[in-house]
Design a protein around this motif. Structure first.
Motif, PDB file in Angstrom:
ATOM      1  N   SER A 154       7.786 -11.601 -16.602  1.00 46.94           N
ATOM      2  CA  SER A 154       6.585 -10.359 -16.514  1.00 46.94           C
ATOM      3  C   SER A 154       7.362  -9.224 -17.445  1.00 46.94           C
ATOM      4  CB  SER A 154       6.326 -10.116 -15.315  1.00 46.94           C
ATOM      5  OG  SER A 154       5.737  -8.942 -15.119  1.00 46.94           O
ATOM      6  N   ASP A 155       6.740  -8.546 -17.765  1.00 48.10           N
ATOM      7  CA  ASP A 155       7.059  -7.161 -18.405  1.00 48.10           C
ATOM      8  C   ASP A 155       7.738  -6.652 -17.069  1.00 48.10           C
ATOM      9  OD1 ASP A 155       4.489  -6.431 -17.333  1.00 48.10           O
ATOM     10  OD2 ASP A 155       4.005  -5.341 -19.155  1.00 48.10           O
ATOM     11  N   GLU A 156       7.191  -6.628 -15.976  1.00 49.02           N
ATOM     12  CA  GLU A 156       7.457  -6.019 -14.620  1.00 49.02           C
ATOM     13  C   GLU A 156       8.835  -6.253 -14.077  1.00 49.02           C
ATOM     14  OE1 GLU A 156       5.794  -4.431 -11.505  1.00 49.02           O
ATOM     15  OE2 GLU A 156       3.722  -4.428 -12.448  1.00 49.02           O
ATOM     16  N   ASP A 182       6.814  -2.919   5.709  1.00 46.82           N
ATOM     17  CA  ASP A 182       6.653  -4.192   5.573  1.00 46.82           C
ATOM     18  C   ASP A 182       7.221  -4.838   4.344  1.00 46.82           C
ATOM     19  OD1 ASP A 182       5.397  -4.494   8.120  1.00 46.82           O
ATOM     20  OD2 ASP A 182       3.532  -4.179   7.230  1.00 46.82           O
ATOM     21  N   LEU A 183       7.896  -3.963   3.520  1.00 49.07           N
ATOM     22  CA  LEU A 183       8.353  -4.431   2.113  1.00 49.07           C
ATOM     23  C   LEU A 183       9.227  -5.826   2.258  1.00 49.07           C
ATOM     24  CD1 LEU A 183       8.558  -3.912  -0.898  1.00 49.07           C
ATOM     25  CD2 LEU A 183      10.192  -2.452  -0.442  1.00 49.07           C
ATOM     26  N   ILE A 184      10.355  -5.734   3.170  1.00 47.51           N
ATOM     27  CA  ILE A 184      11.094  -6.916   3.059  1.00 47.51           C
ATOM     28  C   ILE A 184      10.482  -7.955   3.703  1.00 47.51           C
ATOM     29  CG2 ILE A 184      13.181  -7.702   4.416  1.00 47.51           C
ATOM     30  CD1 ILE A 184      14.148  -4.789   4.425  1.00 47.51           C
ATOM     31  N   GLN A 185       9.793  -8.016   4.620  1.00 55.90           N
ATOM     32  CA  GLN A 185       9.017  -9.291   5.253  1.00 55.90           C
ATOM     33  C   GLN A 185       7.917  -9.791   4.084  1.00 55.90           C
ATOM     34  OE1 GLN A 185       6.951  -8.327   8.794  1.00 55.90           O
ATOM     35  NE2 GLN A 185       5.913 -10.282   8.903  1.00 55.90           N
ATOM     36  N   PRO A 230       0.829  -1.359   0.191  1.00 55.15           N
ATOM     37  CA  PRO A 230      -0.031  -0.004   0.100  1.00 55.15           C
ATOM     38  C   PRO A 230       0.742   1.350  -0.062  1.00 55.15           C
ATOM     39  CG  PRO A 230      -0.636  -1.531   1.617  1.00 55.15           C
ATOM     40  CD  PRO A 230       0.417  -2.035   1.141  1.00 55.15           C
ATOM     41  N   ASP A 231       2.168   1.256   0.628  1.00 56.44           N
ATOM     42  CA  ASP A 231       2.759   2.397   0.625  1.00 56.44           C
ATOM     43  C   ASP A 231       3.883   2.155  -0.338  1.00 56.44           C
ATOM     44  OD1 ASP A 231       1.367   3.556   2.860  1.00 56.44           O
ATOM     45  OD2 ASP A 231       2.508   2.318   4.279  1.00 56.44           O
ATOM     46  N   GLY A 232       3.961   1.502  -1.344  1.00 55.66           N
ATOM     47  CA  GLY A 232       4.807   1.373  -2.326  1.00 55.66           C
ATOM     48  C   GLY A 232       6.175   1.093  -1.891  1.00 55.66           C
ATOM     49  N   SER A 233       7.201   1.563  -2.464  1.00 59.48           N
ATOM     50  CA  SER A 233       8.643   1.267  -2.110  1.00 59.48           C
ATOM     51  C   SER A 233       9.105   1.573  -0.595  1.00 59.48           C
ATOM     52  CB  SER A 233       9.680   1.749  -2.866  1.00 59.48           C
ATOM     53  OG  SER A 233       9.385   3.081  -3.075  1.00 59.48           O
ATOM     54  N   VAL A 269       3.071  -0.262  -6.019  1.00 56.17           N
ATOM     55  CA  VAL A 269       2.129  -1.052  -5.351  1.00 56.17           C
ATOM     56  C   VAL A 269       2.583  -2.514  -5.624  1.00 56.17           C
ATOM     57  CG1 VAL A 269       0.578  -1.559  -6.900  1.00 56.17           C
ATOM     58  CG2 VAL A 269      -0.206  -1.493  -4.742  1.00 56.17           C
ATOM     59  N   LEU A 270       3.481  -2.966  -6.517  1.00 53.63           N
ATOM     60  CA  LEU A 270       3.976  -4.160  -6.854  1.00 53.63           C
ATOM     61  C   LEU A 270       5.655  -4.252  -6.559  1.00 53.63           C
ATOM     62  CD1 LEU A 270       1.716  -5.384  -9.587  1.00 53.63           C
ATOM     63  CD2 LEU A 270       1.385  -6.039  -7.276  1.00 53.63           C
ATOM     64  N   THR A 271       6.008  -3.403  -5.934  1.00 51.38           N
ATOM     65  CA  THR A 271       7.602  -3.121  -5.857  1.00 51.38           C
ATOM     66  C   THR A 271       8.222  -4.842  -5.575  1.00 51.38           C
ATOM     67  OG1 THR A 271       7.321  -0.923  -5.048  1.00 51.38           O
ATOM     68  CG2 THR A 271       9.447  -2.180  -4.426  1.00 51.38           C
ATOM     69  N   GLY A 272       7.918  -5.324  -4.620  1.00 56.13           N
ATOM     70  CA  GLY A 272       8.529  -6.733  -4.432  1.00 56.13           C
ATOM     71  C   GLY A 272       8.302  -7.633  -5.767  1.00 56.13           C
ATOM     72  N   TYR A 273       7.055  -7.844  -5.924  1.00 49.44           N
ATOM     73  CA  TYR A 273       6.834  -8.794  -7.140  1.00 49.44           C
ATOM     74  C   TYR A 273       7.820  -8.307  -8.393  1.00 49.44           C
ATOM     75  CZ  TYR A 273       4.521 -10.738 -11.299  1.00 49.44           C
ATOM     76  OH  TYR A 273       4.191 -11.626 -12.434  1.00 49.44           O
ATOM     77  N   ALA A 274       7.863  -7.062  -8.607  1.00 39.92           N
ATOM     78  CA  ALA A 274       8.856  -6.353  -9.851  1.00 39.92           C
ATOM     79  C   ALA A 274      10.246  -6.878  -9.316  1.00 39.92           C
ATOM     80  CB  ALA A 274       8.533  -4.961 -10.043  1.00 39.92           C
ATOM     81  N   MET A 275      10.772  -6.729  -8.153  1.00 38.34           N
ATOM     82  CA  MET A 275      12.126  -7.090  -7.687  1.00 38.34           C
ATOM     83  C   MET A 275      12.342  -8.635  -8.104  1.00 38.34           C
ATOM     84  SD  MET A 275      12.856  -4.925  -4.533  1.00 38.34           S
ATOM     85  CE  MET A 275      12.055  -5.780  -3.399  1.00 38.34           C
ATOM     86  N   THR A 276      11.430  -9.349  -7.655  1.00 35.58           N
ATOM     87  CA  THR A 276      11.599 -10.832  -8.006  1.00 35.58           C
ATOM     88  C   THR A 276      11.647 -11.278  -9.335  1.00 35.58           C
ATOM     89  OG1 THR A 276       9.335 -11.534  -7.920  1.00 35.58           O
ATOM     90  CG2 THR A 276      10.330 -11.354  -5.866  1.00 35.58           C
ATOM     91  N   LYS A 277      10.814 -10.538 -10.247  1.00 31.78           N
ATOM     92  CA  LYS A 277      10.744 -10.835 -11.748  1.00 31.78           C
ATOM     93  C   LYS A 277      12.109 -10.335 -12.464  1.00 31.78           C
ATOM     94  CE  LYS A 277       7.257 -13.508 -11.974  1.00 31.78           C
ATOM     95  NZ  LYS A 277       7.261 -14.883 -12.446  1.00 31.78           N
ATOM     96  N   SER A 278      12.491  -9.091 -12.024  1.00 34.76           N
ATOM     97  CA  SER A 278      13.932  -8.823 -12.384  1.00 34.76           C
ATOM     98  C   SER A 278      14.856  -9.733 -12.283  1.00 34.76           C
ATOM     99  CB  SER A 278      14.346  -7.451 -11.955  1.00 34.76           C
ATOM    100  OG  SER A 278      13.570  -6.186 -12.320  1.00 34.76           O
ATOM    101  N   ALA A 279      15.045 -10.428 -10.918  1.00 36.91           N
ATOM    102  CA  ALA A 279      16.028 -11.183 -10.643  1.00 36.91           C
ATOM    103  C   ALA A 279      15.749 -12.595 -11.356  1.00 36.91           C
ATOM    104  CB  ALA A 279      15.878 -11.558  -9.217  1.00 36.91           C
ATOM    105  N   GLU A 280      14.387 -12.785 -11.478  1.00 41.10           N
ATOM    106  CA  GLU A 280      14.262 -14.334 -12.279  1.00 41.10           C
ATOM    107  C   GLU A 280      14.771 -14.040 -13.632  1.00 41.10           C
ATOM    108  OE1 GLU A 280      10.490 -17.267 -12.942  1.00 41.10           O
ATOM    109  OE2 GLU A 280      10.298 -15.449 -11.860  1.00 41.10           O
ATOM    110  N   TRP A 281      14.689 -12.779 -14.276  1.00 43.43           N
ATOM    111  CA  TRP A 281      15.193 -12.731 -15.556  1.00 43.43           C
ATOM    112  C   TRP A 281      16.625 -12.793 -15.767  1.00 43.43           C
ATOM    113  CZ3 TRP A 281      17.273  -7.551 -17.624  1.00 43.43           C
ATOM    114  CH2 TRP A 281      17.160  -7.671 -19.126  1.00 43.43           C
TER     115      TRP A 281
END
Length: 238
Positions: free
Chosen positions: A132-134, A92-95, A85-88, A141-153
């Protein structure tokens, strides 16, 4: 790689895109389609073979690999996400991202490291990583998801270099939002998972190493080499 006659394993294959690509593999006459699911007893799809698989559990991954010793095609689809909800700046982003990392990145690594040697031993084949294109931009709002997809790429790119000389093709599938449970509450344009599954397997059979599944992904990819890349001002929700 020809899909017809292949033996496939699709992780996270009980619903959404995983189920769509498993059914597309059936349509293209794969000889056998395993689907990795948490609860095989609850899975009922004619012709698809459920295998107990929790990609966050190394023992479960090893057991599934032992059960599927004839695999020639792995589709790393299992994934999850979390909203911030609070973006980057979400405290609770890390958790919350730890769980997403464990599924999206480490889960892909675990299943790949368990099944890539099987594919090599079976004479070669392919691995499809559902990205993902992310991987190339991030909505707050999807900061964590985008980080994981960058790493997976990044992992996908290293994997491709490793496996190409061993007779295993590696395809990265990038797309925007699909009409699945993961994004059902987001008011955005969504692709039909069946169309994305068809595009992915078309690309695989054509020998492609990356597939942009929709115009959103193509737009983002094209912009990466420009001075005003999409990632600087993403507008997908605007």
């Amino acid at each position: 790689m020809r899909v017809r006659g292949s033996v496939a394993m699709v992780t996270g294959g009980n619903r959404g895109f995983g189920l769509a690509i498993a059914k597309e593999l059936q349509e293209r006459q794969a000889a056998k389609v395993y689907v990795g699911v948490r609860n095989p007893a609850a899975f009922e799809e004619d012709g698809l073979l459920p295998v107990a698989l929790d990609v966050t559990d190394p023992a479960s991954v090893a057991a599934a690999a032992g059960q599927c010793g004839d695999v020639t095609l792995l589709v790393n689809n299992a994934g999850t996400g979390a909203a911030h909800p609070d973006g980057s700046l979400d405290p609770d982003l890390i958790q919350t991202t730890e769980r997403v990392l464990d599924v999206n990145l480490y889960g892909t690594i675990r299943t790949t490291q368990a099944l890539a040697p099987v594919i090599v031993d079976n004479g070669g084949g392919a691995i499809v990583n559902v990205l993902s294109d992310e991987a190339w931009y991030a909505l707050p709002v999807l900061t964590g998801y985008a980080m994981t997809k960058s790493a997976e790429w990044s992992f996908t790119n290293a994997l491709r270099v490793d496996l190409r000389p061993r007779g295993v093709e590696v395809l990265g599938l990038h797309g925007g939002f699909m009409d699945t449970d993961l994004v059902r509450d987001l008011d955005v344009a969504k692709s039909d998972p069946r169309d994305v599954a068809a595009a992915a397997l078309d690309g695989l059979e054509q020998g492609k190493e990356e597939v942009m599944a929709d115009e959103q992904a193509r737009l983002v990819k094209r912009s990466l080499s420009t001075d005003d890349g999409y990632y600087l001002h993403p507008s997908v929700l605007g």
